[in-house]
Design an enzyme around this catalytic site. Structure first.
Site, PDB file in Angstrom:
ATOM      1  N   ASP A   1      -5.962  -3.257  -2.487  1.00 13.68           N
ATOM      2  CA  ASP A   1      -4.891  -2.934  -1.545  1.00 13.68           C
ATOM      3  C   ASP A   1      -4.292  -4.174  -0.876  1.00 13.68           C
ATOM      4  O   ASP A   1      -5.000  -5.014  -0.321  1.00 13.68           O
ATOM      5  CB  ASP A   1      -5.458  -1.999  -0.474  1.00 13.68           C
ATOM      6  CG  ASP A   1      -4.388  -1.329   0.348  1.00 13.68           C
ATOM      7  OD1 ASP A   1      -3.709  -2.020   1.122  1.00 13.68           O
ATOM      8  OD2 ASP A   1      -4.233  -0.091   0.214  1.00 13.68           O
TER       9      ASP A   1
ATOM     10  N   SER B   1       0.827  -1.201   0.000  1.00  8.66           N
ATOM     11  CA  SER B   1       0.000   0.000   0.000  1.00  8.66           C
ATOM     12  C   SER B   1       0.866   1.259   0.000  1.00  8.66           C
ATOM     13  O   SER B   1       1.704   1.431  -0.878  1.00  8.66           O
ATOM     14  CB  SER B   1      -0.971  -0.050   1.184  1.00  8.66           C
ATOM     15  OG  SER B   1      -1.995   0.899   1.027  1.00  8.66           O
TER      16      SER B   1
END
Length: 276
Positions: A163, A38
């Protein structure tokens, strides 16, 4: 000795990783391997592309740029209009792509990076963890940072990715499996903050995700081989407003986060260097 940097997820709180990086470079600790998830994939890709102290200035500039503000900084009415149209997400991924291209170059390839890099994303179709370490960097990092509901899934080939924090938010085990035997964990601090029973609807998802994040990291810590040394760098403490629902999109505390993390990590590294 193979030095690995592990950069975890955490949205705008990922600014602390920039302060940690400055402390590491000041201490002469440079990476032989970088893994990230991320926001950690974004910061980590910058380091792998430029593994010198100069990258800290690049990241500080990027975090303070109008492009960074545009990633999550749109007004609520505009975000809600996009959600009504898309049915899936609030934000436009284009500002994030532009930010990545400004740091890495639009055509950056994993194979050309000075330091090996691997970034984590979650495959929707296979419901599994996916690591990218070959091919185009920007698309892979964008996939790793495609926060559910905030950004749309990123398509790579025939699969869609969200993500990487959903499956591996602080990828310590991955760095070890790739050969790191001295690991520096750059994390945004949530693992240090106590959890409480949720009392509002907005807290339910956050608490559930934190349990998942912390459980995976705690398991990885328990399974660290004896020959591996792990340093979990301190993040410098919470900033005012971190408890609010809209904290994920506030960039006004960016410099304060960087400075607090730098100060805390510098002291940590000095202490351990003296201990040796």
């Amino acid at each position: 000795m193979t030095v690995g940097y592990v950069l975890g997820g955490g949205g705008v709180r990922g600014a602390v990783e920039v302060g940690m990086l400055r402390a590491l470079f000041d201490a002469g600790v440079t990476p032989d391997l970088v893994v990230g998830t991320s926001i950690g994939a974004i910061n980590g890709a910058a380091v792998a592309a430029n593994p010198t102290a100069a990258v800290v200035d690049v990241l500080e500039h990027a975090w303070a740029s109008p492009t960074a503000s545009a990633v999550y900084g749109e007004s609520w009415p505009r975000q809600l209009r996009r959600l009504a149209q898309s049915k899936t997400h609030l934000n436009d991924p284009e500002p994030l792509r532009l930010l990545l291209e400004s740091i890495l170059g639009a055509d950056a390839q994993f194979e050309d990076l000075p330091v090996p890099l691997a970034v984590c994303a979650a495959s929707i179709e296979r419901a599994s963890e996916q690591w990218f370490d070959t091919g185009p960097v920007v698309q892979a990092v964008l996939a790793s940072a495609s926060v559910p509901a905030a950004l749309p899934p990123t398509r790579i080939g025939d699969e869609h990715y969200i993500d990487g924090g959903v499956v591996n938010s602080i990828p310590l085990g991955e760095a070890i499996s790739r050969g790191a035997d001295e690991v520096y964990v750059l994390q945004v601090g949530r693992i240090e903050e106590p959890l409480g029973v949720p009392t509002r609807p907005s807290e339910v998802g956050r608490v559930a995700f934190e349990i998942s994040r912390r459980h995976r990291f705690a398991r990885d810590l328990d399974e660290v081989p004896e020959h591996v040394t792990v340093h979990v760098l301190p993040y410098g403490g919470r900033q005012p407003g971190d408890e609010r629902l809209n904290a994920y999109r506030r960039l006004d505390r960016t410099h304060a986060r960087m400075q607090a993390a730098y100060d805390a990590s510098r002291l940590y590294l000095e202490y351990h260097r003296r201990g040796r």
